[in-house]
Design an enzyme around this catalytic site. Structure first.
Site: not given
Length: 526
Positions: A260, A278
């Protein structure tokens, strides 16, 4: 005392710091690691979310640092062993965003089912893809929930409100507790075979990394839909891409990724994937909740010495910790050992204090035992504050007793943990003021230092048995740091604890298991 806020934090939390006498707060977000390393030495506390990486290198530079507070649950970005070694308390806020994350999982399921992101894009592009984007109903469909913790249980409850059939798999929650909540407890393979939708709600551990992979997808229904709002890496992204491309998986909704931000990702080429960056905990309410909680916890620790929601130290007041802290350490190690000995979900825990514990409040020690027992099962969702509540939620019956009459040891703690398959007994004590020893495991007496890489070996008490074990390890260049041998009361078998300098590889463990005089080999990490 100085507090550094290095990630974006809700204004309510920052204001609490500003309004507290004796606290000075600096907000400096988006710092590269080298910049953070340069300034961290000036601060007593660090407030983070998921962006800041609290590495061993950062902690080495943090000479004044007393506490790291995470506004949220996950602590993948904190080197907890390194912090513990340096005496830095690591806290999180485990309840502030559970509802928000559960709601996001339900939202992802509905958006995936009704093709809402695809419909929005096509309509904005000037198309009317009404027939192409036909969806399905969730009514009467089966949702498989993997992980029945705080978030998973809320997802199950919300899905029940949508009139879905909900089945649950969680190896650390008893079937009775899941059934008491109104859901079906089934095996993982049964969940794969029966579910129209699968939602993942487990922490990222060695055992759960790649849990949903090619093998798992092959066991699922054709046309299953997958949701992951837990942690990236629990779903193998390459295998998911192949499963969607082949049609085995009808669609997937991901809020988390192996890396990420993910950058270029083959999954993004698929129309049947929807995703968010997220966002599971990203609501105004949740961000306010965790910001306020982390600010209050850090202030309480810096000013009063009170530890709340810590994952690496007991949550007790400073004066009491000095008195019973060593016994809490004994209990934590015993609980961790029992967690790895347990075969199946734990039904009951019995804690017995024998000897001169007069005038001591042993409740924090019992909590430390439960924390040690439950942490390997539920990772960061459990700490010294909520361990009794987590045990109750998991349907574990906890019983305590104290006996003043001492036998072999002045202070002895005995921990009995029962599952459906039997009971294990572990007893521990302090030698001197600080040396933790496990002195009994089931029918075996010994003196074990419970730390590091350990092999628990049951073997026949015959000449050459121990030598053969040592020869096998030596052949694979594995050094034995300590060895503890205990004999069963009948004299027929030994229990051997080998503490090794490095972790023993699986293939070496299998070689040991195949030895003629070895009954069982169990690797332990303490």
């Amino acid at each position: 005392m100085k507090v550094l806020v290095s990630d974006v934090l809700g204004d309510a939390g920052i204001q609490i710091f500003k309004d507290t006498d004796g606290i000075e707060v600096d907000v400096n977000t988006g710092l590269p690691p080298e910049e953070l390393k340069k300034i961290i030495g000036d601060y007593d506390a660090l407030v983070i979310r998921s962006a800041t990486k609290v590495t061993e290198e950062i902690l080495d530079a943090a000479k004044k640092l007393k506490v790291v507070g995470r506004a949220g649950i996950g602590l993948d970005n904190v080197d907890i062993p390194a912090a513990t070694k340096r005496g830095v308390v690591v806290m999180n806020t485990p309840t502030g965003n559970v509802v928000t994350t559960a709601e996001h999982a339900i939202a992802m399921m509905m958006a995936l089912t009704r093709n809402i992101p695809q419909g929005t894009l096509s309509l904005k592009a000037g198309r009317w893809d009404k027939k192409k984007l036909q969806g399905r109903e969730v009514y009467n469909k089966t949702l498989g929930v993997i992980g029945f913790g705080k978030i998973g249980s809320i997802v199950a409850d919300r899905a029940r409100g949508l009139r879905m059939r909900v089945v649950v798999y969680d190896p650390f929650v008893t079937p009775e507790q899941i059934q008491k909540a109104g859901f079906e407890s089934i095996t993982l393979d049964e969940l794969y075979a029966q579910s129209d939708y699968i939602s993942v709600h487990v922490p990222k551990l060695k055992e759960t990394t790649g849990l949903l992979d090619k093998t798992a997808f092959a066991k699922m229904k054709d046309g299953v839909m997958i949701m992951n709002c837990a942690r990236g890496g629990i779903v193998n992204e390459d295998d998911l891409q192949e499963a969607i491309a082949s049609g085995k998986v009808a669609g997937a909704a991901l809020d988390v990724f192996e890396t990420e931000p993910p950058g270029e990702c083959r999954l993004f080429e698929l129309d049947r994937l929807i995703c968010t960056p997220h966002l599971g905990a990203s609501t105004r309410e949740a961000q306010t909740n965790v910001a306020v909680a982390v600010a209050q916890q850090i202030i309480d620790y810096l000013i009063n010495g009170t530890v709340i929601n810590a994952v690496n130290v007991p949550s007790v007041a400073g004066d009491l910790l000095k008195k019973i802290g060593p016994y809490m350490a004994v209990g934590d190690r015993m609980g961790c050992l029992q967690a790895q000995l347990a075969d199946g979900p734990v039904n009951s825990v019995t804690i017995e204090y024998t000897g001169d514990f007069k005038g001591m409040d042993m409740a924090p020690v019992s909590t430390a035992i439960l924390k040690g027992l439950l942490t390997p099962m539920v990772k960061y969702a459990v700490n010294s504050v909520n361990a009794p509540v987590v045990a109750k939620d998991m349907g574990i019956k906890v019983t305590e007793s104290t006996t003043a009459e001492a036998e072999d040891y002045t202070h002895l703690i005995t921990l009995r943990v029962a599952t459906e398959k039997g009971e294990n007994v572990v007893a521990g004590t302090l030698i001197g003021r600080r040396d933790i020893k496990v002195v009994k495991i089931n029918n075996f007496r010994l003196e074990l230092v419970p730390e590091g890489h350990i092999l628990l070996i049951f073997n026949k008490d015959r000449p050459g048995a121990i030598g053969g074990i040592g020869t096998t390890l030596g052949r694979h260049n594995i050094n034995i740091g300590r060895m503890h041998v205990g004999q069963e009361q009948d004299g027929e078998h030994n229990i051997i604890f080998l503490q090794t300098d490095t972790q023993v590889p699986p293939e070496v463990i299998e070689e040991l298991r195949s030895a003629q005089m070895v009954n069982t080999v169990t690797p332990l990490e303490l």
